[in-house]
Design an enzyme around this catalytic site. Structure first.
Site, PDB file in Angstrom:
ATOM      1  N   CYS B 248       1.226  -1.344  -0.158  1.00 33.63           N
ATOM      2  CA  CYS B 248      -0.144  -0.096   0.322  1.00 33.63           C
ATOM      3  C   CYS B 248       0.819   1.515   0.681  1.00 33.63           C
ATOM      4  O   CYS B 248       1.683   1.421   1.301  1.00 33.63           O
ATOM      5  CB  CYS B 248      -0.773   0.129   1.187  1.00 33.63           C
ATOM      6  SG  CYS B 248      -1.717   1.542   1.754  1.00 33.63           S
ATOM      7  N   ASN B 257      -1.684  -7.342   0.694  1.00 35.50           N
ATOM      8  CA  ASN B 257      -2.606  -8.693   0.792  1.00 35.50           C
ATOM      9  C   ASN B 257      -2.491 -10.470   1.332  1.00 35.50           C
ATOM     10  O   ASN B 257      -1.024 -10.282   1.420  1.00 35.50           O
ATOM     11  CB  ASN B 257      -2.992  -9.533  -1.155  1.00 35.50           C
ATOM     12  CG  ASN B 257      -3.534  -8.573  -1.586  1.00 35.50           C
ATOM     13  OD1 ASN B 257      -2.674  -7.105  -2.351  1.00 35.50           O
ATOM     14  ND2 ASN B 257      -4.974  -7.981  -1.838  1.00 35.50           N
TER      15      ASN B 257
END
Lengths: 320, 320
Positions: B248, B257
């Site tokens: 991110c 993830n």
């Protein structure tokens, strides 16, 4: 907060986290911390609310040089009031040193698998158990508690699956010796939710009076999933290390203990009291990472707390 | 296996894992993989049993250069029988390209928070929803399914908490548009077990016919704890990326993830079918790590399966 039930059967309202970073976290690290650095890390943890430490292990300094300062460390930590300090001891000589240094409890450890116990302390499980009696006698009337710890309680890196009976037999012995607590160690990260449930349920039948502590490693990434299973069954004692310090010599590249800050974050978000303060734990984890000279596996200390917000600029990213 | 109940209320017997590594995993990576490398990774995943891929995103190649080969990738993957291929589309032009390339389903995405939606697609949530109608009309009679995805469904990195009503309002709109599935995206790892339970319970009231998929990031280390909460409530669809690819831009150093192999390992150990084969996933994760030129955050691919045993030598380690 949500107005719906938490879906876990009976999570506890409060959880006691024992910080094991100074012991389990450091014993396998290539960097040996000076006592003053360990104390600085302990102070950061105390500032974050940590009150219970598994501080060290009174083993041979030749076997574990990183913990050669066991007595000095315990003596200095002892100056801070209201801490519970425990230490591992392999034999009566270690217990004598631990008592002299001023621990609150002595942790006797044995593996549930023969080959791991041989590898770890060079004797059979039966010989380990027999040796515990001398320590139990030493502790009688000393005011120092005896705690039991079972390593490879969910699987052995050499033997594979460990029968639940191997765990319950040792637990029964610890109960007979007067242990006040029993910790199940997931030494190389082989615990799974069904094994956690199985062992908890059996132990609650066999040693119903002995409070259980779960000690998970995140070797295979499911440490906190195992905590969820423990919580679902009402277990309210966990051991973790700041930053996820530690590791396993048999699983290179793999993670160590579950990280104290990730565990505390999870529990806090679930509305379960820990007495710990997340920002303080993150500070301690960053200090630990600096001291070890490498990023540690924990996540919350990298990402920041959930509501540490970023600034929104107007560039579209189309990331979905 | 244990003869005790699993302690979770109603875990599913089978879970469908959608592999999102080729899309969510790659879109933020600094390394842009060539199409042939993506295909090699996809082949490794298919060999491990993966049948459902969120393969790419039909967005502007300028916005996301890593996914500029969307059409070529889908066309080649299409040659393998029995795959379900989905792709994100931001608008009707993207949907046209996706249909032409041959996807099985088109994923429309919108954030539950205004600022994230503005940052992501440069428009308001209402404008995004209005634009979906054109796509829904395009899909009518095409045989291609419409799926809905809600980003920042558990929290927004700019706004913080996201009211559950923001999620249920969008879900209702997706249901009206004829969506066959709804995915809740934990875009920056802000989901917690209580928020997961809250959102699931509300959505089951508001859009009872719409199957839910949970898409967690491991940004704060509790991705699989959130899966445990989803399982406890019977949710049987999850999205993950091989190796934990991704990340991110708003949480540097944080994980991406949840990793497909760690998720598959957890589910397999819980006796839940996935159709995936762990050794094959580990091979695919190692390939992904080689391609990206860095260790990926997943754990099982580093430590090996639970019963990959080590050899026991006789040196005592006294590690407790």
């Amino acid at each position: 907060m949500p107005d719906v039930p938490p879906a876990l059967e009976s999570p506890p309202h409060r959880v006691q986290i024992t910080e094991v970073g100074l012991r389990d976290g450091l014993q396998n690290e290539p960097v040996v911390l000076a006592t003053e650095h360990k104390l600085a890390l302990a102070r950061a943890l105390i500032a974050a609310g940590v009150r219970e430490f598994e501080a060290t292990s009174f083993v041979s300094p030749r076997a574990v040089p990183a913990l050669a300062d066991a007595a000095a460390l315990v003596r200095t930590l002892r100056e801070t009031p209201d801490l519970h300090l425990s230490a591992l001891v392999p034999n009566v000589r270690g217990a004598e040193r631990a008592l002299e240094a001023g621990v609150d409890s002595v942790v006797l450890f044995v593996s549930a698998s023969e080959s791991h116990n041989a590898k770890n302390v060079n004797r059979s499980v039966a010989a380990s158990l027999a040796g515990f009696e001398q320590v139990a006698r030493l502790l009688e009337g000393s005011g120092v508690a005896l705690r039991g710890a079972i390593a490879t309680a969910f699987g052995c890196p050499f033997e594979g699956n460990v029968p639940v009976r191997a765990v319950t037999n040792i637990a029964r012995r610890f109960a007979e010796l007067g242990a006040t607590h029993l910790s199940l160690g997931d030494t190389t990260g082989m615990a799974t939710p069904p094994l956690v449930a199985e062992r908890i349920n059996h132990l609650r039948e066999v040693v119903s009076g002995l409070p259980l502590t779960l000690h998970f490693h995140n070797t295979r990434g499911i440490g906190l999933a195992n905590v969820m299973q423990g919580l679902a069954l009402g277990v309210d004692r966990y051991e973790s290390s700041i930053g996820g310090l530690g590791g396993c010599p048999f699983a290179p590249g793999a993670s160590g203990n579950i990280a104290s800050e990730d565990l505390a974050y999870l529990l806090e978000e679930m509305g379960i009291e820990t007495g710990l303060e997340l920002e303080g734990l993150i500070d301690a984890a960053r200090l630990a990472s600096e001291m070890m000279g490498r990023p540690l596996p924990a996540q919350v200390s990298k990402a920041g707390p959930r509501l540490a917000l970023a600034e929104c600029t107007a560039v579209a990213t189309a990331r979905g």
